[in-house]
Design an enzyme around this catalytic site. Structure first.
Site, mmCIF file in Angstrom:
data_model
loop_
_atom_site.group_PDB
_atom_site.id
_atom_site.type_symbol
_atom_site.label_atom_id
_atom_site.label_comp_id
_atom_site.label_asym_id
_atom_site.label_seq_id
_atom_site.Cartn_x
_atom_site.Cartn_y
_atom_site.Cartn_z
ATOM 1 N N HIS A 62 13.584 -0.481 4.489
ATOM 2 C CA HIS A 62 13.392 -2.144 4.570
ATOM 3 C C HIS A 62 14.125 -3.103 4.268
ATOM 4 O O HIS A 62 15.696 -2.727 3.459
ATOM 5 C CB HIS A 62 11.861 -2.055 2.799
ATOM 6 C CG HIS A 62 10.937 -1.359 3.269
ATOM 7 N ND1 HIS A 62 9.950 -2.571 3.389
ATOM 8 C CD2 HIS A 62 10.669 0.026 2.809
ATOM 9 C CE1 HIS A 62 8.360 -1.394 3.395
ATOM 10 N NE2 HIS A 62 8.949 -0.296 3.164
ATOM 11 N N GLY A 96 3.015 -2.535 0.577
ATOM 12 C CA GLY A 96 2.858 -2.984 -0.417
ATOM 13 C C GLY A 96 1.747 -2.470 -0.639
ATOM 14 O O GLY A 96 1.901 -0.910 -1.035
ATOM 15 N N GLU A 120 -0.170 7.973 0.721
ATOM 16 C CA GLU A 120 1.542 7.550 -0.519
ATOM 17 C C GLU A 120 0.590 7.785 -1.787
ATOM 18 O O GLU A 120 1.317 8.823 -2.764
ATOM 19 C CB GLU A 120 2.892 7.012 -0.090
ATOM 20 C CG GLU A 120 3.463 5.744 -0.825
ATOM 21 C CD GLU A 120 4.632 5.042 -1.153
ATOM 22 O OE1 GLU A 120 3.825 3.655 -0.018
ATOM 23 O OE2 GLU A 120 5.762 5.150 -1.161
#
Ligand code: 2ND
Ligand code: ZN
Length: 370
Positions: free
Chosen positions: A33, A190, A220
């Protein structure tokens, strides 16, 4: 197998020394990211420039530690709270250009030859930038970073839609509009809990209609059912993390593994898992490096790729992720070559470019390690 069977959680290890051969090995990262990988000194300078006064400290080393510790919470939601500080200083064209250029430089300095770097354009509009301006500034920064690195790295952007906002279709349209001009695909990120990927079906259907690549963060914080939804309902080509696929794998007492239909589908269709071990330890998706499911998945023949997720927030680099896996599982160059080739095979790049990177950069690079 269930990951929470492990005993006490291990915190993400403080970075130790990295073997020389690991530094020299060519690497590819599919899951990194942009807003999770800034240089601490850059955050401090940008904060001064734009008058952002909320940083927890103005000392670069202390700031790096603050991010890693704050993110080391055992919860994805708390991990994500740290991004408020990085996004706050990424609100102008100049700041985005600088952060993107430094990202490419830092990855190249770590031996990364191919990178897909993701970010959410909608999070960079607080000071009035349009979505196209955000994407153009980041792309120009990546081109600058590639130049500064002497062409040793190729960087592509992935545009991320945020699960908790309702702008994913708009970001999917932005992705299609900018593809072939530095943008390789789309992602959803998110907080996972309460925000299933199927809420964003119009975005995925739009991308499919336009033959555009996408990956989805899944498996996750939520179990294998989120991987099922991402792959079978939404049509993801790759899975960000995906480690909870192990919910659908039964390891018998004799060590043999029985795959459920979902796990078999993911493995047999060569759907790449973008595995990020240190990040998983921080968010509670895994407890220890030594019991991280990456090794089981690798041994069962899944298409495993190794990634950083967020270099600053997770206090890591590709070399450090390699070192952690070498320490935990005794992996040598042949395993990392396999992960690296797998990553480029699953890259959102045209096939001839993938073949060139594998044939001209990765294979010779590993052969040269001896
Ligand atoms: O590992 C992650 N899971 C879900 N979301 C994440 C993860 N790492 C970063 N993000 C979020 C925070 C960033 O602001 C956003 C875009 O890069 O993506
Ligand atoms: Zn991520």
């Amino acid at each position: 197998m269930h990951l929470s069977d492990n005993s006490a959680a291990e915190s993400a290890a403080a970075p130790g020394p990295v073997a020389d051969w690991i530094r020299r090995a060519p690497k590819a990262v599919l899951h990194d990211h942009l807003d999770g990988g800034l240089r601490p000194s850059t955050i401090i300078e940008l904060a001064r420039d734009c008058g952002y006064g909320e940083l927890p400290t103005e000392d670069p080393e202390a700031l790096a530690l603050w991010f890693r510790d704050a993110a080391d919470s055992g919860s994805l939601e708390r991990y994500l709270e740290t991004f408020v500080h990085t996004c706050a200083v990424m609100q102008t064209r100049e700041a985005l250009f600088r952060v993107a250029a430094e990202c490419a430089e830092d990855l190249a300095a770590d031996g990364v030859v191919y990178a897909e770097v993701r970010y959410a354009p909608e999070q960079h509009q607080e000071r009035g930038l349009g979505l196209d301006e955000v994407v153009d500034a980041v792309n120009e920064g990546f081109r600058e970073g590639e130049r500064r690195a002497g062409g040793r790295i190729t960087v592509r952007a992935l545009l991320t839609g945020m699960r908790h906002t309702r702008r994913s279709l708009e970001i999917a349209e932005l992705t299609v509009a900018h593809r072939d001009r530095g943008v390789a695909g789309f992602d959803i990120a998110g907080g996972e809990i309460g925000n299933p990927p199927a809420d964003h079906l119009p975005a995925f259907q739009y991308l499919k209609r336009h033959n555009c690549h996408f990956t989805i963060h899944a498996g996750e914080a939520v179990g294998a059912e989120s991987v099922h939804e991402a792959v079978q309902v939404c049509g993801a080509e790759r899975i960000g993390h995906g480690v909870r696929i192990t919910d659908d794998i039964q390891v018998q007492d004799d060590g043999t593994a029985v795959l459920g239909h979902l796990a078999a589908y993911v493995r047999d269709n060569r759907i790449a898992l973008e595995v990020c071990p240190t990040s998983n330890l921080q968010t509670g998706a895994a407890k220890h490096y030594a019991t991280h499911p990456i090794d089981l998945l690798h041994r069962l023949g899944f298409r495993v790729t190794l990634n950083t997720d967020n270099r600053l927030v997770s206090g890591t680099t590709m070399s450090r992720e390699f070192q952690h896996m070498a320490d935990a599982f005794g992996y040598g160059p042949e395993v990392f070559e396999r992960f690296t080739v797998a990553a480029v095979e699953s890259a959102f790049l045209p096939l001839p470019e993938r073949r060139r990177i594998i044939g001209e950069v990765i294979r010779p690079g590993y052969a040269a390690l001896g």
